[in-house]
Design an enzyme around this catalytic site. Structure first.
Site, mmCIF file in Angstrom:
data_model
loop_
_atom_site.group_PDB
_atom_site.id
_atom_site.type_symbol
_atom_site.label_atom_id
_atom_site.label_comp_id
_atom_site.label_asym_id
_atom_site.label_seq_id
_atom_site.Cartn_x
_atom_site.Cartn_y
_atom_site.Cartn_z
ATOM 1 N N GLU A 1 42.832 26.520 39.297
ATOM 2 C CA GLU A 1 42.475 27.852 38.833
ATOM 3 C C GLU A 1 41.689 27.775 37.523
ATOM 4 O O GLU A 1 42.033 27.029 36.615
ATOM 5 C CB GLU A 1 43.734 28.694 38.619
ATOM 6 C CG GLU A 1 43.430 30.130 38.157
ATOM 7 C CD GLU A 1 44.659 30.999 38.124
ATOM 8 O OE1 GLU A 1 45.280 31.152 39.205
ATOM 9 O OE2 GLU A 1 45.026 31.487 37.042
ATOM 10 N N GLN B 1 53.873 31.738 40.081
ATOM 11 C CA GLN B 1 53.653 31.623 38.656
ATOM 12 C C GLN B 1 54.233 30.281 38.203
ATOM 13 O O GLN B 1 55.033 29.656 38.905
ATOM 14 C CB GLN B 1 54.328 32.769 37.915
ATOM 15 C CG GLN B 1 53.540 34.067 37.941
ATOM 16 C CD GLN B 1 52.237 33.969 37.161
ATOM 17 O OE1 GLN B 1 52.011 33.011 36.424
ATOM 18 N NE2 GLN B 1 51.374 34.958 37.326
ATOM 19 N N HIS C 1 49.127 23.857 42.981
ATOM 20 C CA HIS C 1 48.078 24.705 42.402
ATOM 21 C C HIS C 1 48.146 24.547 40.886
ATOM 22 O O HIS C 1 49.206 24.796 40.280
ATOM 23 C CB HIS C 1 48.301 26.169 42.796
ATOM 24 C CG HIS C 1 47.232 27.102 42.321
ATOM 25 N ND1 HIS C 1 46.001 27.178 42.935
ATOM 26 C CD2 HIS C 1 47.208 28.001 41.301
ATOM 27 C CE1 HIS C 1 45.258 28.097 42.318
ATOM 28 N NE2 HIS C 1 45.968 28.595 41.313
ATOM 29 N N ASP D 1 48.412 43.608 35.657
ATOM 30 C CA ASP D 1 49.186 44.254 34.595
ATOM 31 C C ASP D 1 48.235 44.899 33.604
ATOM 32 O O ASP D 1 47.205 44.336 33.252
ATOM 33 C CB ASP D 1 50.070 43.244 33.871
ATOM 34 C CG ASP D 1 51.151 42.680 34.793
ATOM 35 O OD1 ASP D 1 51.876 43.485 35.397
ATOM 36 O OD2 ASP D 1 51.242 41.449 34.905
ATOM 37 N N SER E 1 44.818 22.672 44.558
ATOM 38 C CA SER E 1 43.856 23.723 44.248
ATOM 39 C C SER E 1 43.905 23.933 42.740
ATOM 40 O O SER E 1 44.888 23.585 42.086
ATOM 41 C CB SER E 1 44.166 25.015 45.011
ATOM 42 O OG SER E 1 45.512 25.409 44.826
ATOM 43 N N PHE F 1 52.009 33.437 27.648
ATOM 44 C CA PHE F 1 51.791 33.590 29.089
ATOM 45 C C PHE F 1 53.103 33.941 29.792
ATOM 46 O O PHE F 1 53.145 34.808 30.666
ATOM 47 C CB PHE F 1 51.247 32.289 29.694
ATOM 48 C CG PHE F 1 49.863 31.912 29.249
ATOM 49 C CD1 PHE F 1 48.970 32.860 28.767
ATOM 50 C CD2 PHE F 1 49.440 30.594 29.319
ATOM 51 C CE1 PHE F 1 47.694 32.515 28.369
ATOM 52 C CE2 PHE F 1 48.163 30.231 28.923
ATOM 53 C CZ PHE F 1 47.292 31.188 28.442
ATOM 54 N N LYS G 1 54.092 41.808 51.037
ATOM 55 C CA LYS G 1 52.706 41.388 50.815
ATOM 56 C C LYS G 1 52.250 40.423 51.906
ATOM 57 O O LYS G 1 51.110 40.521 52.389
ATOM 58 C CB LYS G 1 52.563 40.733 49.437
ATOM 59 C CG LYS G 1 52.753 41.695 48.276
ATOM 60 C CD LYS G 1 52.431 41.077 46.927
ATOM 61 C CE LYS G 1 53.454 40.076 46.474
ATOM 62 N NZ LYS G 1 53.210 39.602 45.087
#
Length: 310
Positions: free
Chosen positions: A32, A193, A283, A124, A30, A233, A182
């Site tokens: 982003e 991440q 990802h 954030d 996938s 980042f 979650k």
């Protein structure tokens, strides 16, 4: 699930033969993107989408900012990908500066536009290290956001995971407990991440297993071409930039082609080590550029696929 024997065989193969020789292409990916801010950036994004489309990604995701104009760009980008590229697209959604009614309005519009997958994040606010302050009429965290979205529609929901601990978490176990909440709230999977050591992911995966987390956790891969940017980042998500990375990119500021080659090599090696440990889903944080992600997928054996009727 790979057996211990399979993993040992894979580990030996990774050491004894050319790393990327004869891989069967049994991975999925996938990608982003972030919403474009100009016509030029829009063209660059759309070029990346078209280049990656033949790989038939599981989905692509589009990030989301707190500002109204950024939200609108995210919405427009996701809708276009679904409508024109016909790729499953996930929209990021955060709690930042949004009431529950705001979230409902956005989510209902996404559903009406054919979006069925949401990446649900707390988000954030402000500079790295600044405390998150929820909207007075909003969701306090990603767990509440997931529950709220599930009440709105039957979205497929992804959430974030932090192999090196979220900066706000008191300890690694508290962070894992939060991830478990979650997932229990209705999320289908977690996307990590970025990180730069396969062992970091494997230790995290083992810790999740010990804590009873059995949902898919997909490693997030950031092919780095700019160490300073990656460090920025990393400051907001708790990732560590290894010291050796500075040395690898030293002297390449004026050599973009060489920088790309180095970046692809580093990220591909990480993915190959993950593959040797049983990982088959990846990802990629593309930064709206297709070349690195495409090259890495190719090296892992992934090839363009055709759908019947196309």
């Amino acid at each position: 699930m790979m057996t211990t024997l399979d993993q040992m065989r894979e580990a030996r193969t990774a050491l004894d033969t050319p790393l990327f020789a004869a891989l069967p292409g049994d991975i999925s990916a996938s990608f982003e993107f972030f919403p474009p801010k100009s016509e030029k950036m829009d063209a660059q994004l759309w070029d990346a989408v078209q280049q990656l489309k033949p790989l038939r990604p599981d989905f692509v995701s589009v990030t989301y900012g707190a500002g109204g104009s950024t939200r609108e760009r995210t919405h427009a980008t996701v809708s276009r990908i679904i409508r024109e590229a016909r790729i499953p697209a996930a929209a990021h959604l955060t709690c930042v500066d949004a009431s529950k009614d705001d979230i409902r309005a956005v989510a209902e519009q996404y559903w009406a536009d054919g979006v069925r997958h949401i990446v649900a994040l707390r988000g954030d606010a402000g500079e790295p290290g600044a405390p998150f302050v929820p909207h007075p009429n909003g969701y306090r965290n990603a767990e509440e956001l997931v529950r709220g979205l599930k009440d709105i529609a039957d979205f497929d929901i992804s959430v974030a995971a932090y192999p090196e601990k979220h900066p706000d978490a008191d300890c690694p176990q508290a962070d894992i407990d939060n991830l478990k909440r979650k997932l229990d709230a209705g999320a289908t999977r977690a996307i990590t991440q970025f990180f730069f050591s396969a062992d970091t992911f494997f230790r995290f995966r083992d810790a999740l297993e010990r804590s009873g987390v059995d949902a898919p956790v997909i490693p997030g891969i950031l092919p780095v071409t700019n160490v300073a940017q990656a460090r920025k980042f990393a400051g907001s998500c708790g990732a560590q930039i290894p010291a050796w990375m500075d040395g690898l990119f030293e002297g390449l500021d004026e050599r973009p082609a060489a920088r790309q080659l180095v970046a692809a090599t580093v990220a591909a090696e990480l993915c190959r080590r993950l593959y040797a440990g049983g990982v088959r889903q990846f990802h990629f944080y593309t930064l709206n550029r297709a070349e690195l992600a495409y090259a890495i997928c190719h090296m892992l054996g992934m090839r363009p696929k055709e759908r019947s009727g196309e």
